[in-house]
Design a protein around this motif. Structure first.
Motif, PDB file in Angstrom:
ATOM      1  N   THR A 185       0.842  -1.191   0.000  1.00 51.90           N
ATOM      2  CA  THR A 185       0.000   0.000   0.000  1.00 51.90           C
ATOM      3  C   THR A 185       0.879   1.242   0.000  1.00 51.90           C
ATOM      4  OG1 THR A 185      -1.742   1.180   1.188  1.00 51.90           O
ATOM      5  CG2 THR A 185      -0.215  -0.098   2.522  1.00 51.90           C
ATOM      6  N   TRP A 210      -0.329   3.809   7.327  1.00 49.33           N
ATOM      7  CA  TRP A 210      -1.452   3.695   8.261  1.00 49.33           C
ATOM      8  C   TRP A 210      -2.470   2.676   7.779  1.00 49.33           C
ATOM      9  CZ3 TRP A 210       0.723   5.506  12.174  1.00 49.33           C
ATOM     10  CH2 TRP A 210       1.544   6.606  12.103  1.00 49.33           C
ATOM     11  N   GLU A 211      -2.655   2.561   6.472  1.00 44.63           N
ATOM     12  CA  GLU A 211      -3.573   1.562   5.930  1.00 44.63           C
ATOM     13  C   GLU A 211      -3.064   0.153   6.218  1.00 44.63           C
ATOM     14  OE1 GLU A 211      -5.526   0.253   1.634  1.00 44.63           O
ATOM     15  OE2 GLU A 211      -4.227   2.004   1.738  1.00 44.63           O
ATOM     16  N   ASN A 224       0.339   3.732   1.818  1.00 49.61           N
ATOM     17  CA  ASN A 224       0.099   4.426   3.069  1.00 49.61           C
ATOM     18  C   ASN A 224       0.397   3.480   4.230  1.00 49.61           C
ATOM     19  OD1 ASN A 224      -0.954   5.731   5.295  1.00 49.61           O
ATOM     20  ND2 ASN A 224      -2.704   6.539   4.188  1.00 49.61           N
ATOM     21  N   ARG A 262       8.101  -0.969   6.244  1.00 50.89           N
ATOM     22  CA  ARG A 262       8.169   0.272   5.457  1.00 50.89           C
ATOM     23  C   ARG A 262       8.989   0.006   4.198  1.00 50.89           C
ATOM     24  NH1 ARG A 262       6.607   5.084   8.220  1.00 50.89           N
ATOM     25  NH2 ARG A 262       6.265   4.663  10.417  1.00 50.89           N
ATOM     26  N   CYS A 283       4.109  13.222   4.666  1.00 57.66           N
ATOM     27  CA  CYS A 283       3.806  12.472   3.436  1.00 57.66           C
ATOM     28  C   CYS A 283       3.806  10.981   3.773  1.00 57.66           C
ATOM     29  CB  CYS A 283       4.852  12.784   2.381  1.00 57.66           C
ATOM     30  SG  CYS A 283       4.562  11.961   0.807  1.00 57.66           S
ATOM     31  N   ALA A 284       2.858  10.244   3.217  1.00 56.08           N
ATOM     32  CA  ALA A 284       2.763   8.808   3.495  1.00 56.08           C
ATOM     33  C   ALA A 284       3.906   8.048   2.839  1.00 56.08           C
ATOM     34  CB  ALA A 284       1.431   8.279   2.990  1.00 56.08           C
ATOM     35  N   PRO A 328       9.320   8.833   3.372  1.00 56.04           N
ATOM     36  CA  PRO A 328       8.468   9.893   2.828  1.00 56.04           C
ATOM     37  C   PRO A 328       9.314  11.010   2.222  1.00 56.04           C
ATOM     38  CG  PRO A 328       8.281   9.782   5.221  1.00 56.04           C
ATOM     39  CD  PRO A 328       9.174   8.671   4.798  1.00 56.04           C
TER      40      PRO A 328
END
Length: 73
Positions: free
Chosen positions: A9, A13-14, A11, A33, A42-43, A37
């Motif tokens: 993804t 957080w998603e 993002n 990760r 920024c994601a 960013p």
């Protein structure tokens, strides 16, 4: 223990939310990760990983529900 990438993804957080959903069903998962960013706020892209033996259960839990065709007779 073998870990596989289940979803990626854009993002972090998603991916973390999906990890929490799997944890509620006692399926171990981790978020990796996939970069940094560009600027603060920024994601960053991330990958959700699960154990190989939990792959299909996790996919079913994270898949969208099928829409039911309601026919008017």
């Amino acid at each position: 223990m073998t870990w596989i990438t289940l979803k990626t993804t854009g993002n972090f957080w998603e991916a973390e939310l999906m990890q929490q959903m799997l944890a509620a069903h006692e399926i171990p998962a981790r978020v990796i990760r996939q970069g940094v960013p560009v600027h603060f706020g920024c994601a960053a892209p991330a990958a959700l990983q699960v154990r190989l033996q939990d792959q299909w259960t996790a996919l079913l839990l994270l898949s969208p529900l099928e829409e039911r065709d309601e026919q008017i007779t």
